[in-house]
Design a protein around this motif. Structure first.
Motif, PDB file in Angstrom:
ATOM      1  N   LYS A 148       0.846  -1.197   0.000  1.00 19.16           N
ATOM      2  CA  LYS A 148       0.000   0.000   0.000  1.00 19.16           C
ATOM      3  C   LYS A 148       0.882   1.249   0.000  1.00 19.16           C
ATOM      4  CE  LYS A 148      -3.593  -2.437   2.595  1.00 19.16           C
ATOM      5  NZ  LYS A 148      -4.552  -2.513   1.464  1.00 19.16           N
ATOM      6  N   GLN A 149       0.560   2.189  -0.883  1.00 18.17           N
ATOM      7  CA  GLN A 149       1.378   3.388  -0.999  1.00 18.17           C
ATOM      8  C   GLN A 149       1.413   4.191   0.296  1.00 18.17           C
ATOM      9  OE1 GLN A 149      -0.037   5.603  -4.368  1.00 18.17           O
ATOM     10  NE2 GLN A 149       0.889   4.202  -5.865  1.00 18.17           N
ATOM     11  N   GLY A 150       0.321   4.136   1.052  1.00 20.62           N
ATOM     12  CA  GLY A 150       0.284   4.881   2.307  1.00 20.62           C
ATOM     13  C   GLY A 150       1.310   4.393   3.304  1.00 20.62           C
ATOM     14  N   VAL A 151       1.758   3.161   3.147  1.00 16.16           N
ATOM     15  CA  VAL A 151       2.813   2.602   3.990  1.00 16.16           C
ATOM     16  C   VAL A 151       4.156   2.633   3.271  1.00 16.16           C
ATOM     17  CG1 VAL A 151       3.624   0.513   5.169  1.00 16.16           C
ATOM     18  CG2 VAL A 151       1.199   1.132   5.258  1.00 16.16           C
ATOM     19  N   ALA A 152       4.164   2.283   1.996  1.00 15.10           N
ATOM     20  CA  ALA A 152       5.412   2.195   1.241  1.00 15.10           C
ATOM     21  C   ALA A 152       6.109   3.544   1.101  1.00 15.10           C
ATOM     22  CB  ALA A 152       5.140   1.602  -0.142  1.00 15.10           C
ATOM     23  N   PHE A 153       5.331   4.602   0.866  1.00 16.93           N
ATOM     24  CA  PHE A 153       5.953   5.906   0.650  1.00 16.93           C
ATOM     25  C   PHE A 153       6.697   6.425   1.890  1.00 16.93           C
ATOM     26  CE2 PHE A 153       3.209   7.465  -3.175  1.00 16.93           C
ATOM     27  CZ  PHE A 153       3.693   6.404  -3.921  1.00 16.93           C
ATOM     28  N   PRO A 154       6.092   6.367   3.089  1.00 19.92           N
ATOM     29  CA  PRO A 154       6.846   6.807   4.263  1.00 19.92           C
ATOM     30  C   PRO A 154       8.102   5.968   4.508  1.00 19.92           C
ATOM     31  CG  PRO A 154       4.502   6.702   4.769  1.00 19.92           C
ATOM     32  CD  PRO A 154       4.690   6.069   3.433  1.00 19.92           C
TER      33      PRO A 154
END
Length: 389
Positions: A282-288
Protein backbone atom coordinates in the motif's frame (compact mmCIF):
# COMPACT_ATOMS: atom_id res chain seq x y z
CA UNK A 1 29.60 8.77 0.40
CA UNK A 2 31.32 5.39 -0.07
CA UNK A 3 33.45 4.12 2.79
CA UNK A 4 36.61 2.10 2.28
CA UNK A 5 36.57 -1.73 2.23
CA UNK A 6 38.37 -1.63 5.57
CA UNK A 7 35.64 0.51 7.11
CA UNK A 8 32.94 -1.79 5.73
CA UNK A 9 34.75 -4.84 7.08
CA UNK A 10 34.93 -3.17 10.47
CA UNK A 11 31.22 -2.37 10.20
CA UNK A 12 30.44 -6.06 9.76
CA UNK A 13 32.51 -6.92 12.82
CA UNK A 14 30.71 -4.42 15.03
CA UNK A 15 27.31 -5.39 13.61
CA UNK A 16 27.91 -9.07 14.39
CA UNK A 17 28.91 -8.16 17.94
CA UNK A 18 25.91 -5.87 18.43
CA UNK A 19 23.43 -8.39 17.10
CA UNK A 20 24.81 -11.30 19.10
CA UNK A 21 25.92 -9.69 22.37
CA UNK A 22 23.67 -6.64 22.72
CA UNK A 23 20.40 -7.11 20.80
CA UNK A 24 19.08 -10.15 22.72
CA UNK A 25 19.32 -8.29 26.04
CA UNK A 26 18.44 -4.66 25.40
CA UNK A 27 14.70 -4.95 26.03
CA UNK A 28 15.33 -6.29 29.53
CA UNK A 29 18.10 -3.81 30.27
CA UNK A 30 15.89 -0.97 29.10
CA UNK A 31 12.95 -2.14 31.20
CA UNK A 32 15.13 -2.46 34.31
CA UNK A 33 17.17 0.73 33.67
CA UNK A 34 20.23 -1.50 33.93
CA UNK A 35 23.73 -0.37 32.95
CA UNK A 36 25.34 -3.59 31.63
CA UNK A 37 28.90 -3.62 32.97
CA UNK A 38 29.75 -6.97 31.36
CA UNK A 39 28.56 -5.85 27.94
CA UNK A 40 30.51 -2.60 28.18
CA UNK A 41 33.65 -4.50 29.12
CA UNK A 42 33.04 -6.82 26.17
CA UNK A 43 33.02 -3.71 23.97
CA UNK A 44 36.40 -2.91 25.48
CA UNK A 45 37.75 -6.37 24.64
CA UNK A 46 36.62 -5.84 21.05
CA UNK A 47 38.72 -2.67 21.03
CA UNK A 48 35.89 -0.18 20.56
CA UNK A 49 37.07 2.28 23.21
CA UNK A 50 40.55 2.36 21.71
CA UNK A 51 39.63 2.95 18.08
CA UNK A 52 41.20 6.41 17.87
CA UNK A 53 43.82 6.07 20.60
CA UNK A 54 47.52 5.55 19.80
CA UNK A 55 49.01 2.08 20.08
CA UNK A 56 51.26 3.17 22.94
CA UNK A 57 48.17 3.40 25.16
CA UNK A 58 46.66 0.16 23.90
CA UNK A 59 44.61 1.67 21.08
CA UNK A 60 44.23 0.86 17.38
CA UNK A 61 45.45 4.27 16.16
CA UNK A 62 42.42 4.34 13.87
CA UNK A 63 40.52 7.22 12.36
CA UNK A 64 37.44 9.12 13.48
CA UNK A 65 35.41 7.60 10.66
CA UNK A 66 35.90 4.16 12.22
CA UNK A 67 34.57 5.45 15.53
CA UNK A 68 31.48 6.79 13.76
CA UNK A 69 30.94 3.41 12.09
CA UNK A 70 31.04 1.69 15.49
CA UNK A 71 28.65 4.22 17.05
CA UNK A 72 26.23 3.89 14.13
CA UNK A 73 26.17 0.09 14.33
CA UNK A 74 25.71 0.01 18.11
CA UNK A 75 23.04 2.72 17.81
CA UNK A 76 21.24 0.64 15.21
CA UNK A 77 20.68 -1.99 17.91
CA UNK A 78 20.29 0.33 20.90
CA UNK A 79 20.83 4.06 21.31
CA UNK A 80 21.89 3.83 24.96
CA UNK A 81 24.76 1.50 24.13
CA UNK A 82 25.77 3.77 21.27
CA UNK A 83 25.89 6.85 23.50
CA UNK A 84 27.90 4.93 26.09
CA UNK A 85 30.65 4.44 23.51
CA UNK A 86 30.32 7.95 22.08
CA UNK A 87 30.61 9.62 25.48
CA UNK A 88 33.37 7.33 26.69
CA UNK A 89 35.59 8.09 23.71
CA UNK A 90 34.53 11.53 22.51
CA UNK A 91 33.95 13.11 25.90
CA UNK A 92 36.06 10.90 28.16
CA UNK A 93 39.19 9.80 26.33
CA UNK A 94 39.64 12.45 23.65
CA UNK A 95 40.08 15.50 25.94
CA UNK A 96 42.89 13.72 27.79
CA UNK A 97 44.38 12.43 24.54
CA UNK A 98 44.25 15.89 22.95
CA UNK A 99 45.16 18.19 25.83
CA UNK A 100 46.73 15.99 28.50
CA UNK A 101 50.33 15.93 29.61
CA UNK A 102 52.47 12.85 29.05
CA UNK A 103 52.04 11.93 32.71
CA UNK A 104 48.24 12.33 32.56
CA UNK A 105 48.04 10.16 29.47
CA UNK A 106 50.22 7.48 31.01
CA UNK A 107 48.13 7.47 34.18
CA UNK A 108 44.60 7.50 32.79
CA UNK A 109 44.48 6.34 29.18
CA UNK A 110 45.43 2.63 29.35
CA UNK A 111 42.45 1.71 31.55
CA UNK A 112 40.09 3.96 29.57
CA UNK A 113 41.26 2.67 26.20
CA UNK A 114 40.94 -0.98 27.27
CA UNK A 115 37.38 -0.42 28.51
CA UNK A 116 38.39 -1.31 32.05
CA UNK A 117 37.15 2.09 33.21
CA UNK A 118 35.10 5.03 31.91
CA UNK A 119 35.59 8.79 31.99
CA UNK A 120 32.90 11.47 31.99
CA UNK A 121 32.75 15.06 30.75
CA UNK A 122 31.39 17.56 33.29
CA UNK A 123 30.15 20.60 31.38
CA UNK A 124 26.38 21.12 31.67
CA UNK A 125 25.09 22.86 34.79
CA UNK A 126 21.59 23.41 36.23
CA UNK A 127 21.58 27.11 35.35
CA UNK A 128 23.43 27.16 32.03
CA UNK A 129 22.08 24.39 29.82
CA UNK A 130 23.48 24.85 26.30
CA UNK A 131 25.35 28.00 27.37
CA UNK A 132 28.81 26.61 28.01
CA UNK A 133 29.93 30.14 28.86
CA UNK A 134 27.60 30.30 31.86
CA UNK A 135 29.66 27.95 34.02
CA UNK A 136 29.38 28.62 37.75
CA UNK A 137 31.34 25.72 39.22
CA UNK A 138 34.48 27.21 40.71
CA UNK A 139 37.96 25.82 41.22
CA UNK A 140 40.27 27.77 43.49
CA UNK A 141 43.98 27.00 43.72
CA UNK A 142 45.04 26.50 47.33
CA UNK A 143 48.72 27.37 47.11
CA UNK A 144 49.42 26.14 50.63
CA UNK A 145 48.59 22.57 49.59
CA UNK A 146 49.03 22.93 45.82
CA UNK A 147 45.49 21.69 45.24
CA UNK A 148 42.43 22.77 43.30
CA UNK A 149 39.35 23.14 45.49
CA UNK A 150 36.11 22.64 43.53
CA UNK A 151 32.62 23.79 44.47
CA UNK A 152 29.52 23.65 42.30
CA UNK A 153 27.19 21.29 40.47
CA UNK A 154 26.80 19.57 37.12
CA UNK A 155 23.82 17.81 35.59
CA UNK A 156 23.00 15.26 32.88
CA UNK A 157 26.51 13.80 32.96
CA UNK A 158 26.87 10.53 31.02
CA UNK A 159 29.03 7.67 32.34
CA UNK A 160 29.52 9.54 35.60
CA UNK A 161 28.17 7.18 38.25
CA UNK A 162 28.84 3.59 37.26
CA UNK A 163 31.22 1.31 39.09
CA UNK A 164 33.47 1.65 36.03
CA UNK A 165 33.74 5.44 36.24
CA UNK A 166 37.29 6.49 37.13
CA UNK A 167 37.25 10.25 36.50
CA UNK A 168 35.27 13.28 35.41
CA UNK A 169 36.88 16.09 33.44
CA UNK A 170 35.23 19.19 34.88
CA UNK A 171 34.85 22.64 33.38
CA UNK A 172 35.25 25.17 36.17
CA UNK A 173 35.83 28.89 36.66
CA UNK A 174 39.39 29.40 37.85
CA UNK A 175 39.37 33.20 37.93
CA UNK A 176 38.54 36.19 35.77
CA UNK A 177 40.13 37.50 32.60
CA UNK A 178 41.34 41.10 32.32
CA UNK A 179 38.14 41.96 30.42
CA UNK A 180 36.02 40.64 33.30
CA UNK A 181 34.89 37.45 31.59
CA UNK A 182 35.21 34.16 33.41
CA UNK A 183 38.42 32.23 33.06
CA UNK A 184 37.40 28.60 32.48
CA UNK A 185 39.75 25.66 32.89
CA UNK A 186 39.42 21.90 32.67
CA UNK A 187 40.34 19.83 35.71
CA UNK A 188 40.50 16.05 36.05
CA UNK A 189 38.59 14.88 39.13
CA UNK A 190 39.01 11.20 40.07
CA UNK A 191 35.73 9.48 40.87
CA UNK A 192 36.80 8.66 44.43
CA UNK A 193 37.66 12.26 45.34
CA UNK A 194 36.26 13.28 48.75
CA UNK A 195 33.74 16.08 48.27
CA UNK A 196 32.51 14.76 44.94
CA UNK A 197 28.97 13.44 45.31
CA UNK A 198 27.21 11.51 42.58
CA UNK A 199 23.44 11.95 42.73
CA UNK A 200 20.89 9.21 42.01
CA UNK A 201 20.54 8.18 38.37
CA UNK A 202 17.96 10.18 36.46
CA UNK A 203 14.57 8.68 35.66
CA UNK A 204 14.75 9.55 31.96
CA UNK A 205 12.25 9.38 29.12
CA UNK A 206 14.72 7.34 27.08
CA UNK A 207 18.30 6.09 27.08
CA UNK A 208 17.34 3.91 30.04
CA UNK A 209 20.49 1.80 29.72
CA UNK A 210 22.83 4.79 29.72
CA UNK A 211 24.43 5.85 33.03
CA UNK A 212 23.47 9.48 33.69
CA UNK A 213 23.75 11.41 36.97
CA UNK A 214 23.93 14.87 38.54
CA UNK A 215 27.18 15.73 40.32
CA UNK A 216 28.03 18.10 43.13
CA UNK A 217 31.36 19.34 44.44
CA UNK A 218 31.76 20.46 48.04
CA UNK A 219 35.36 21.48 48.66
CA UNK A 220 36.50 18.59 46.46
CA UNK A 221 40.30 18.69 46.36
CA UNK A 222 42.57 17.41 43.60
CA UNK A 223 46.29 18.01 43.03
CA UNK A 224 47.26 21.05 40.97
CA UNK A 225 48.73 18.79 38.28
CA UNK A 226 45.20 17.56 37.48
CA UNK A 227 44.72 20.71 35.40
CA UNK A 228 44.01 19.49 31.85
CA UNK A 229 45.65 21.65 29.22
CA UNK A 230 46.47 25.31 29.70
CA UNK A 231 44.80 27.27 32.48
CA UNK A 232 42.09 29.50 31.07
CA UNK A 233 41.79 27.47 27.85
CA UNK A 234 39.10 25.12 29.13
CA UNK A 235 36.29 26.84 27.26
CA UNK A 236 38.09 26.52 23.92
CA UNK A 237 38.99 22.92 24.70
CA UNK A 238 35.41 21.99 25.45
CA UNK A 239 34.12 23.71 22.31
CA UNK A 240 36.59 21.70 20.24
CA UNK A 241 35.45 18.53 21.98
CA UNK A 242 31.81 19.36 21.26
CA UNK A 243 32.53 19.82 17.53
CA UNK A 244 33.77 16.24 17.35
CA UNK A 245 30.92 15.05 19.55
CA UNK A 246 28.32 16.48 17.19
CA UNK A 247 29.62 14.31 14.37
CA UNK A 248 29.50 11.29 16.64
CA UNK A 249 25.93 12.11 17.68
CA UNK A 250 25.06 12.33 13.99
CA UNK A 251 26.39 8.79 13.58
CA UNK A 252 24.23 7.67 16.49
CA UNK A 253 21.20 9.29 14.85
CA UNK A 254 21.96 7.53 11.56
CA UNK A 255 21.90 4.24 13.47
CA UNK A 256 18.46 5.15 14.78
CA UNK A 257 17.15 5.98 11.31
CA UNK A 258 18.58 2.77 9.85
CA UNK A 259 16.98 0.73 12.63
CA UNK A 260 13.60 2.28 11.87
CA UNK A 261 14.03 1.52 8.17
CA UNK A 262 15.05 -2.10 8.80
CA UNK A 263 12.20 -2.71 11.23
CA UNK A 264 9.61 -1.16 8.94
CA UNK A 265 10.72 -3.05 5.84
CA UNK A 266 10.52 -6.33 7.72
CA UNK A 267 7.18 -5.58 9.38
CA UNK A 268 5.51 -4.15 6.27
CA UNK A 269 6.54 -7.21 4.28
CA UNK A 270 5.04 -9.63 6.80
CA UNK A 271 2.01 -7.80 8.21
CA UNK A 272 -1.10 -8.43 6.15
CA UNK A 273 -4.57 -6.95 6.04
CA UNK A 274 -7.69 -8.00 4.14
CA UNK A 275 -7.12 -10.67 1.47
CA UNK A 276 -3.68 -11.39 3.00
CA UNK A 277 -2.11 -8.41 1.25
CA UNK A 278 1.11 -7.19 2.89
CA UNK A 279 0.72 -3.63 4.08
CA UNK A 280 3.97 -2.78 2.30
CA UNK A 281 2.09 -3.00 -1.00
CA UNK A 282 0.00 0.00 0.00
CA UNK A 283 1.38 3.39 -1.00
CA UNK A 284 0.28 4.88 2.31
CA UNK A 285 2.81 2.60 3.99
CA UNK A 286 5.41 2.19 1.24
CA UNK A 287 5.95 5.91 0.65
CA UNK A 288 6.85 6.81 4.26
CA UNK A 289 9.23 3.83 4.35
CA UNK A 290 10.83 5.09 1.15
CA UNK A 291 11.29 8.42 2.93
CA UNK A 292 13.16 6.59 5.69
CA UNK A 293 15.62 5.28 3.10
CA UNK A 294 16.21 8.84 1.90
CA UNK A 295 16.77 10.02 5.47
CA UNK A 296 19.27 7.23 6.13
CA UNK A 297 21.26 7.85 2.95
CA UNK A 298 21.29 11.63 3.34
CA UNK A 299 22.16 11.47 7.02
CA UNK A 300 24.92 8.96 6.43
CA UNK A 301 26.42 11.09 3.67
CA UNK A 302 26.45 14.21 5.83
CA UNK A 303 27.89 12.34 8.81
CA UNK A 304 30.73 10.64 6.98
CA UNK A 305 31.56 13.77 5.03
CA UNK A 306 32.07 15.49 8.38
CA UNK A 307 34.05 12.53 9.75
CA UNK A 308 36.30 12.56 6.66
CA UNK A 309 36.96 16.27 7.13
CA UNK A 310 37.89 15.57 10.73
CA UNK A 311 40.29 12.85 9.60
CA UNK A 312 41.90 15.01 6.92
CA UNK A 313 42.47 17.98 9.21
CA UNK A 314 39.92 20.47 7.94
CA UNK A 315 39.96 23.97 9.40
CA UNK A 316 38.17 24.53 12.68
CA UNK A 317 35.61 26.81 11.02
CA UNK A 318 34.80 24.30 8.29
CA UNK A 319 34.60 21.40 10.70
CA UNK A 320 32.28 23.34 13.01
CA UNK A 321 29.98 24.14 10.08
CA UNK A 322 29.71 20.63 8.68
CA UNK A 323 29.41 19.10 12.16
CA UNK A 324 26.48 21.37 12.97
CA UNK A 325 24.78 20.59 9.66
CA UNK A 326 25.21 16.84 10.13
CA UNK A 327 24.02 16.94 13.72
CA UNK A 328 21.01 19.13 12.98
CA UNK A 329 19.78 17.12 10.00
CA UNK A 330 20.33 13.64 11.42
CA UNK A 331 18.92 14.34 14.87
CA UNK A 332 15.72 15.87 13.51
CA UNK A 333 15.46 13.13 10.87
CA UNK A 334 15.83 10.48 13.58
CA UNK A 335 12.92 11.93 15.54
CA UNK A 336 10.84 11.96 12.35
CA UNK A 337 11.93 8.42 11.49
CA UNK A 338 10.78 7.03 14.83
CA UNK A 339 7.44 8.73 14.38
CA UNK A 340 7.07 7.12 10.95
CA UNK A 341 8.09 3.71 12.29
CA UNK A 342 5.63 3.88 15.15
CA UNK A 343 2.87 4.78 12.69
CA UNK A 344 3.77 1.92 10.35
CA UNK A 345 3.56 -0.53 13.26
CA UNK A 346 0.20 0.93 14.28
CA UNK A 347 -1.01 -0.20 17.68
CA UNK A 348 1.97 -2.52 18.03
CA UNK A 349 4.26 0.48 17.73
CA UNK A 350 2.81 1.78 20.97
CA UNK A 351 3.74 -1.41 22.82
CA UNK A 352 7.02 -1.65 24.69
CA UNK A 353 7.54 -5.22 23.48
CA UNK A 354 8.38 -3.80 20.04
CA UNK A 355 11.72 -1.99 19.62
CA UNK A 356 10.21 0.93 17.71
CA UNK A 357 8.73 2.14 21.00
CA UNK A 358 12.20 2.23 22.55
CA UNK A 359 13.66 4.06 19.56
CA UNK A 360 10.76 6.54 19.72
CA UNK A 361 11.62 7.37 23.34
CA UNK A 362 15.35 7.45 22.74
CA UNK A 363 15.36 9.71 19.71
CA UNK A 364 14.23 13.00 21.24
CA UNK A 365 17.41 13.58 23.21
CA UNK A 366 19.36 13.62 19.94
CA UNK A 367 17.89 17.07 19.26
CA UNK A 368 19.08 18.28 22.66
CA UNK A 369 22.39 16.69 23.66
CA UNK A 370 25.75 18.04 22.35
CA UNK A 371 24.05 21.33 21.53
CA UNK A 372 20.35 21.75 20.83
CA UNK A 373 18.89 22.15 17.35
CA UNK A 374 18.56 25.86 18.09
CA UNK A 375 22.28 26.11 18.86
CA UNK A 376 23.12 24.29 15.62
CA UNK A 377 21.00 26.73 13.64
CA UNK A 378 22.80 29.66 15.29
CA UNK A 379 26.19 28.18 14.37
CA UNK A 380 25.13 27.46 10.79
CA UNK A 381 23.69 30.96 10.39
CA UNK A 382 26.92 32.51 11.65
CA UNK A 383 28.93 30.36 9.23
CA UNK A 384 26.90 31.94 6.43
CA UNK A 385 28.00 35.39 7.53
CA UNK A 386 24.72 36.40 9.14
CA UNK A 387 25.23 38.79 12.07
CA UNK A 388 25.16 37.42 15.61
CA UNK A 389 22.60 38.68 18.09
Amino acid sequence: MTLSPEHESFRRTVREFAESEIAPHVAGWDREHHFPIDAVRAMGKLGLFGITAPEEYGGADGDFTSLCVAIEELGRVDQSIGITLEAAVGLGINPILTFGTHEQKERWLPDLVSGHSLAAFGLTEPGSGSDAGGIRTKATLDESTDEWVLNGAKQFITNSGSEMTSLITVAARTGNRPDGRAEVSAIIVPADTPGLEVGPAYDKLGWHISDTHPLSFDDARVPADHLLGERGRGYAQFLSTLDDGRIAIAALAVGCIQACLDLCVEYAGERTTLNDIPIGQKQGVAFPIADLAVMAEAGRALTYQAAALKDTGASHAELKRVASIAKLYTSEAAVAATRVATQVFGGYGFMEEYPVARFYRDAKILEIGEGTSEVQRILIARSLGLPAE
